[in-house]
Every structure is written in structure tokens, then in C-alpha cells.
Design a protein around this motif. Structure first.
Motif, PDB file in Angstrom:
ATOM      1  N   THR A 216      23.212 -39.799 -37.542  1.00  0.00           N
ATOM      2  CA  THR A 216      24.423 -39.754 -38.357  1.00  0.00           C
ATOM      3  C   THR A 216      25.380 -40.819 -37.842  1.00  0.00           C
ATOM      4  O   THR A 216      25.707 -40.851 -36.653  1.00  0.00           O
ATOM      5  CB  THR A 216      25.079 -38.366 -38.286  1.00  0.00           C
ATOM      6  OG1 THR A 216      24.123 -37.402 -38.741  1.00  0.00           O
ATOM      7  CG2 THR A 216      26.316 -38.295 -39.144  1.00  0.00           C
TER       8      THR A 216
ATOM      9  N   ASN B 234      29.100 -42.410 -38.765  1.00  0.00           N
ATOM     10  CA  ASN B 234      30.320 -42.204 -39.567  1.00  0.00           C
ATOM     11  C   ASN B 234      30.106 -41.140 -40.650  1.00  0.00           C
ATOM     12  O   ASN B 234      30.426 -41.335 -41.804  1.00  0.00           O
ATOM     13  CB  ASN B 234      30.791 -43.522 -40.189  1.00  0.00           C
ATOM     14  CG  ASN B 234      31.163 -44.537 -39.157  1.00  0.00           C
ATOM     15  OD1 ASN B 234      31.694 -44.197 -38.099  1.00  0.00           O
ATOM     16  ND2 ASN B 234      30.880 -45.792 -39.430  1.00  0.00           N
ATOM     17  N   ARG B 235      29.519 -40.054 -40.238  1.00  0.00           N
ATOM     18  CA  ARG B 235      29.238 -38.893 -41.102  1.00  0.00           C
ATOM     19  C   ARG B 235      28.252 -39.184 -42.231  1.00  0.00           C
ATOM     20  O   ARG B 235      28.129 -38.412 -43.166  1.00  0.00           O
ATOM     21  CB  ARG B 235      30.537 -38.311 -41.669  1.00  0.00           C
ATOM     22  CG  ARG B 235      31.393 -37.700 -40.604  1.00  0.00           C
ATOM     23  CD  ARG B 235      32.565 -36.951 -41.209  1.00  0.00           C
ATOM     24  NE  ARG B 235      33.718 -37.272 -40.395  1.00  0.00           N
ATOM     25  CZ  ARG B 235      34.920 -37.508 -40.857  1.00  0.00           C
ATOM     26  NH1 ARG B 235      35.162 -37.432 -42.136  1.00  0.00           N
ATOM     27  NH2 ARG B 235      35.901 -37.791 -40.048  1.00  0.00           N
ATOM     28  N   GLN B 236      27.546 -40.307 -42.129  1.00  0.00           N
ATOM     29  CA  GLN B 236      26.547 -40.671 -43.128  1.00  0.00           C
ATOM     30  C   GLN B 236      25.152 -40.610 -42.493  1.00  0.00           C
ATOM     31  O   GLN B 236      24.955 -41.113 -41.391  1.00  0.00           O
ATOM     32  CB  GLN B 236      26.787 -42.101 -43.624  1.00  0.00           C
ATOM     33  CG  GLN B 236      28.100 -42.309 -44.321  1.00  0.00           C
ATOM     34  CD  GLN B 236      28.156 -41.598 -45.651  1.00  0.00           C
ATOM     35  OE1 GLN B 236      27.198 -41.622 -46.421  1.00  0.00           O
ATOM     36  NE2 GLN B 236      29.264 -40.936 -45.920  1.00  0.00           N
TER      37      GLN B 236
ATOM     38  N   THR C 254      26.617 -44.734 -32.211  1.00  0.00           N
ATOM     39  CA  THR C 254      26.175 -43.350 -32.066  1.00  0.00           C
ATOM     40  C   THR C 254      25.203 -43.190 -30.896  1.00  0.00           C
ATOM     41  O   THR C 254      25.260 -42.209 -30.165  1.00  0.00           O
ATOM     42  CB  THR C 254      25.492 -42.876 -33.371  1.00  0.00           C
ATOM     43  OG1 THR C 254      26.449 -42.936 -34.423  1.00  0.00           O
ATOM     44  CG2 THR C 254      24.964 -41.461 -33.254  1.00  0.00           C
TER      45      THR C 254
END
Length: 149
Positions: A68, A70-72, A114
């Protein structure tokens, strides 16, 4: 089977099968046949180079796994772990006819935001760019890291 582009990576022996619809290549990390796309051609050569020329154990590599960013949901191409199972090298692969651009580098950097690996690399099989993170900045390096003994 149509001829494949000769890459500027070490040659390797790939297990390729073909049916009436497509070609597939055996991925030694995922332990399954996957569609042999132009990007997969580059990815498989890079994986074999890490295993055969840089002494990375197959168990230290992950291919096409989800993360994941940036929340994607995203998928990295190759992630190498060190002996302590910490990320060591993130690799973003592109097809041979795709130029390595700042956008390609940004993609690898976003994944690494990340993953926190000390090395990132981008490759299209014709050119490979590797960077090492020093403190909070990246510096270009002329080599892929050897697997730590």
C-alpha cells in the motif's frame, strides 16, 4: 515463438512454454508459469541475474507482491530481503522500449517510501540505474549490491 530482445543483462535459461493463445515463463520465485509479457521478460532476466550473479537466495526475493502506497494498492516488481528479512533492494522493471524517466524513478521511490530498502534500481533491460540511500538522500551507484554474507 517470436524473437525476444537481447538484453544488456546476463543471459539466462528461461523455461518458456507456448500454447495457441500465449507464451508463459516459469517464475522461479513465484513457482508458477506467468504470461511472458515484454516487462516479464525483463523481470525474469533481472531475477535470474540476482540469483546467479549476485548470490541472492531465491527465498530472499519477492516478485509482484502487493503493498500500500499512499493508501493505494500497488505491486512492486522485485523486492530483495537481507539475511535479517529486512528490505534490501527494490527493483522497478519496464519493457525494453520504455525509457527510464524521472517518473519511473518516482515510482520506485514511492514504493520505497513504504518499504525502506537501502537500495533501489530501475531497469528496462537495456539500461539499469541503481541508487543507494545515504541518511535522507539517494546517491547514484554504479552497481547492484551483492547479497550480504
Amino acid at each position: 515463438m517470436e524473437p525476444k530482445t537481447v538484453l544488456k543483462l546476463p543471459s539466462c535459461s528461461l523455461n518458456i512454454v507456448e500454447n495457441e493463445k500465449e507464451e508463459k515463463v516459469f517464475d522461479i520465485i513465484r513457482k508458477q508459469y506467468v504470461s511472458l509479457t515484454p516487462e516479464e521478460w525483463v523481470r525474469q532476466h533481472f531475477v535470474h541475474m540476482l540469483v546467479n550473479h549476485y548470490n541472492y537466495p531465491k527465498t530472499a526475493l519477492a516478485v509482484e507482491a502487493r503493498i500500500t502506497v499512499n493508501r493505494q494498492p500497488k505491486r512492486f516488481d522485485i523486492l530483495a530481503y537481507d539475511a535479517n528479512n529486512k528490505p534490501l533492494l527494490v527493483v522497478e522493471c519496464k519493457r525494453t522500449d520504455e525509457q527510464l524517466t524521472y517518473r519511473t524513478l518516482e515510482q520506485a521511490l514511492a514504493y520505497n517510501h513504504t518499504l525502506h530498502a537501502p537500495y533501489i534500481a530501475i531497469t528496462n533491460g537495456m539500461e539499469t540505474i541503481c541508487m543507494k540511500k545515504e541518511l535522507s538522500e539517494y546517491e547514484f551507484t554504479d552497481r547492484i549490491p551483492e547479497y550480504p554474507a
